[in-house]
Each structure stands twice: as structure tokens, then as C-alpha cells.
Design a protein around this motif. Structure first.
Motif, short mmCIF file in Angstrom:
data_model
loop_
_atom_site.label_atom_id
_atom_site.label_comp_id
_atom_site.label_asym_id
_atom_site.label_seq_id
_atom_site.Cartn_x
_atom_site.Cartn_y
_atom_site.Cartn_z
N LEU A 125 -39.46 14.82 -26.52
CA LEU A 125 -38.27 14.05 -26.15
C LEU A 125 -38.02 12.95 -27.18
O LEU A 125 -36.88 12.66 -27.55
N ARG A 131 -33.98 18.58 -22.83
CA ARG A 131 -34.96 19.14 -21.88
C ARG A 131 -35.18 20.64 -22.06
O ARG A 131 -36.30 21.12 -22.03
N THR A 134 -37.09 21.29 -25.19
CA THR A 134 -38.49 20.90 -24.98
C THR A 134 -39.24 22.02 -24.27
O THR A 134 -40.34 22.41 -24.67
#
Lengths: 223, 217
Positions: A125, A131, A134
Motif C-alpha cells: 500500500l 487493494r 496488492t
């Protein structure tokens, strides 16, 4: 022991065994793929979804894992038609296998995801990944190394467990053996042949999974 | 067709006693088989090890349902008709023995080799080594997965219904045939299994966490 084995009848029924084995492969293969997809979504919901969803997935997993597969099949196969959903035995078997397999697979995938340390995610992050990136670029590749070995064993268990679908007469291998035994009265031979085919299938699967592991990760990780 | 009544609930609960009994007996039988298999698996003699490996492979690589069928019809074949009850006990015990044997092999092998060497140096013979040195240490790692396996075993007893033995699942089938209320009846049946299995599942994961903590220290 005066019993004389007769495998001639089994050879004559080879077509039935092959068809049964193919149906076992089809049912368990479809259930594996579907339960993996459901499990990835379920594990995500279980680890990072809103609280009610997390609890719902947890309840689903616990209910499925703490009740017998046979009861689940009966519930689906006899229950769903009473609410207007007609299904034949194979469809019922497939639904039951997917629902059952998903619960176990969710736990495996979840364990893989939770094993990634928080620092990895914070680092990603901090690098500006959002997100989804990730998850896809940081969490998933590491989680897969933890997930794949138990997933292989889980899928073999699922394939063996599909024999229970004979209880609702799905056209899989155990049903085929039961049919042959009913016609020839050669129970022991019919079940030995079926057991040998299952054994061969489980060897095939474990070799396939070992190969996948080797190709994906360079070497076998565990076992 | 008749309607479902309170007496049927009692019938299910009475049938659940057979599920409990079957689980306990199969666990005892499986424990015995498992102990022998685990000891053979870690034995010096190669033949013993190979037998144990073969036993585990065969029982873990074929469906339990077929194993039950084979025991059931195999008894007839050698002229000893076993009947549903004995076949299921024997089949479940052999199957559980393979899984428990593999679990316990891991626990035995997790005991550091130095412990066994030291015991041998002290002049303890095989039985003393296993009983007084290996077993107390192996027990710690063996208990969590063994409790977890017990859940599997309880669920497996439902397959006795297919052989024709009237335990919880079979009783549910009978009631469903008479009243045709599948969701209600199999929901009840599932709840009874859940009440038996869930506490064990929780216990297994707690024990496992505690063990993991103990090893971290």
C-alpha cells in the motif's frame, strides 16, 4: 475358503466401469473448479469483508464441516424439489459436492491469505498499489505456495468422497459397481475393480498435483 | 403419508445413541490399528515399514464407502457373514487406523532423535523407550490432530446408513420416507451431528493454537 473369483463378468462390464469413472472425473473435476472459485471469493469475504458477511461465511464453513456429506446430499436431493427445484441425481450430486468442497477449500485459502504478514500488505500500500493490485501481485503469489499443497490433498478427498453420491444413484463409479453387482451377483469382484480404479485415479491426481507444484514453484514444497 | 410429530424427534435422538456408540467403538478399534501401523511405520525392519506404507496408501487412496462394502461382502466370501454392525465397525476401524497411524507417525518422528539415542544409551529396551520416552512427548503433538480426526470419524459413521445399519442418518431416511419433510428431518439430523462435532472442532483448534504457542517459546 471355497470361493472362486470370477473377473470375466467384470471384463464384460468394462464399459460400465469406464463410464462410471468418467462421470466420477466429470463430477469431481467440475466440483473442484467451482469450489476453488467460490473458495477464493469466500476466503476474501471471510478475511476482509464486512462483519456480517464474515460471520455468514464462517457459519457456512462450520455447518458444512461439522455435518456428514451424506446428510448434505439427502438435504439437497430430497429437499430442493420440495421448493420447486427439480434436479436429477447427477445435478444433485454436483451441487452437494460443490457446497461441501467449497467449505473445506475456503479454510485452506483463508489460511494461505492470513499467513501473509501485515507488513507485506502495508509495504504494498505504501508503494501506491491499490487493494486489488496488492491482493493480485503481493498476497496471491505468496499465498499460493501455502495453499496449493493442501489443496491437492483436499481435491483427492473430494474425488473419493464423490462415491457417496451413489446413495442418490448418481451415475458415477460406485453406482456402476453397484449395478454390476446387482446384475452379476459378483459383489466382491465389482467393488475390488471399482476400488482399484479409484486408487488409480487418486495416484493420477497426486502425480498431477505434484507436477503442477513443481512447475509453478520450481520444487515440491512439502510432504 | 403421515405427519411429523414429537415422537419422531425422540426416535432420531434414540438412533443418535448408535452413532455415538459406533463412533466410540470405531475410535477404540482405529486407535488400536493406528498404534500398530504407526509403530510399524517407524520400525527398523523394512518389511514392517513397507506394510504400513502400503496399508496407509490403500486406505487413504480408496473411498471409505467401498471399503465398507468390501468388508461386508468379504466376510460372506470367506464364510464368516459379519452383518451390517460388525462390518461397519471393522471397516471404520481399519480406515481410522490408516489415518491415525499416519497422524501418530508424524508425532513419533517429531520427538528429537537425541531423546531416543539417550534412552538407548541408558539401556532402556524398545518397550520402555517407546512407553516412557517417546509416548509422553509424542502425545503432546498427537492430541490436536487426533481430536480433529474424531470429527471425521463421527461423520463417517453416517455411511453405515448405506450398508443398512439404523443409526442417525438411516433413521432420518426412514422418517423422510414416511413423512416426506426432507428439510425438517435432515435439518434435525444435521443439527444432532453438529452438536456432537462442533465442540470437538473447537477443542481441536484451541489445542492446536496452544501447542503452536508452546513451540514458539
Amino acid at each position: 475358503m471355497n470361493y472362486i473369483f470370477h473377473f470375466g463378468d467384470m471384463w464384460n462390464a468394462r464399459g460400465e466401469f469406464v463410464e462410471g469413472a468418467l462421470m466420477t472425473l466429470r463430477l469431481s473435476g467440475l466440483a473442484m473448479v467451482a469450489s476453488l472459485v467460490i473458495a477464493i471469493l469466500g476466503a476474501l469475504a471471510r478475511t476482509s469483508g464486512p462483519k456480517p458477511l464474515r460471520m455468514l461465511v464462517a457459519a457456512y464453513v462450520e455447518i458444512i464441516r461439522n455435518t456428514p456429506f451424506l446428510v448434505q446430499i439427502f438435504m439437497i436431493f430430497f429437499g430442493l424439489p420440495t421448493v420447486g427445484l427439480r434436479l436429477d441425481a447427477n445435478e444433485g450430486a454436483l451441487i452437494a459436492l460443490i457446497l461441501n468442497g467449497s467449505a473445506y477449500t475456503i479454510e485452506i485459502v483463508r489460511a494461505g491469505i492470513e499467513n501473509i504478514s501485515q507488513g507485506q500488505i502495508e509495504g504494498a500500500l505504501a508503494l501506491g498499489l491499490h487493494r486489488l493490485q496488492t491482493f493480485r501481485l503481493v498476497v496471491l503469489p505468496q499465498a499460493l505456495r501455502i495453499i496449493v499443497p493442501p489443496l491437492g490433498s483436499q481435491f483427492i478427498l473430494l474425488m473419493l468422497n464423490s462415491s457417496v453420491c451413489s446413495a442418490i444413484s448418481a451415475d458415477e463409479l460406485t453406482s456402476a459397481a453397484l449395478d454390476v453387482q446387482g446384475r452379476t451377483f459378483r459383489a466382491f469382484e465389482a467393488f475390488i475393480v471399482a476400488a482399484a480404479i479409484y486408487f488409480a485415479l487418486s495416484l493420477l491426481f497426486s502425480t498431477a498435483f505434484a507436477t503442477i507444484e513443481r512447475l509453478a514453484f520450481g520444487k515440491r514444497i512439502s510432504r | 403419508m403421515r405427519s411429523f410429530n414429537a415422537g419422531d424427534v425422540v426416535y432420531l435422538l434414540l438412533a443418535a445413541r448408535w452413532t455415538v456408540l459406533l463412533s466410540l467403538i470405531a475410535f477404540a478399534g482405529g486407535g488400536l490399528v493406528g498404534l500398530i501401523i504407526a509403530l510399524m511405520r517407524v520400525a527398523q525392519a523394512r518389511a514392517a515399514r513397507w506394510f504400513a506404507i502400503g496399508f496407509i496408501r490403500v486406505f487413504q487412496g480408496t473411498p471409505l464407502l467401498l471399503q465398507l462394502f468390501l468388508v461386508f461382502f468379504g466376510g460372506d466370501l470367506i464364510g464368516v457373514p459379519l452383518g451390517a454392525w460388525l462390518s461397519v465397525i471393522l471397516g471404520l476401524s481399519l480406515n481410522a487406523g490408516a489415518f491415525l497411524g499416519e497422524i501418530w507417525r508424524g508425532s513419533i518422528q517429531a520427538v528429537p532423535n537425541g531423546q531416543i539415542e539417550a534412552a538407548r544409551a541408558l539401556g532402556l529396551h524398545y518397550g520402555q523407550r517407546m512407553l516412557r520416552v517417546v509416548a509422553p512427548q509424542a502425545l503432546r503433538t498427537a492430541i490436536p490432530p487426533t481430536v480433529g480426526f474424531l470429527v471425521n470419524l463421527i461423520k463417517s459413521t453416517s455411511l453405515a446408513a448405506i450398508i443398512g445399519f439404523v443409526e442417525l442418518t438411516r433413521a432420518g431416511q426412514q422418517l423422510n420416507n414416511a413423512t416426506f419433510r426432507p428439510f425438517l428431518i435432515f435439518g434435525l439430523v444435521a443439527s444432532v451431528y453438529f452438536v456432537m462435532c462442533w465442540p470437538l472442532t473447537i477443542a481441536a483448534s484451541r489445542l492446536e493454537r496452544r501447542l503452536a504457542l508452546a513451540y514458539k517459546r
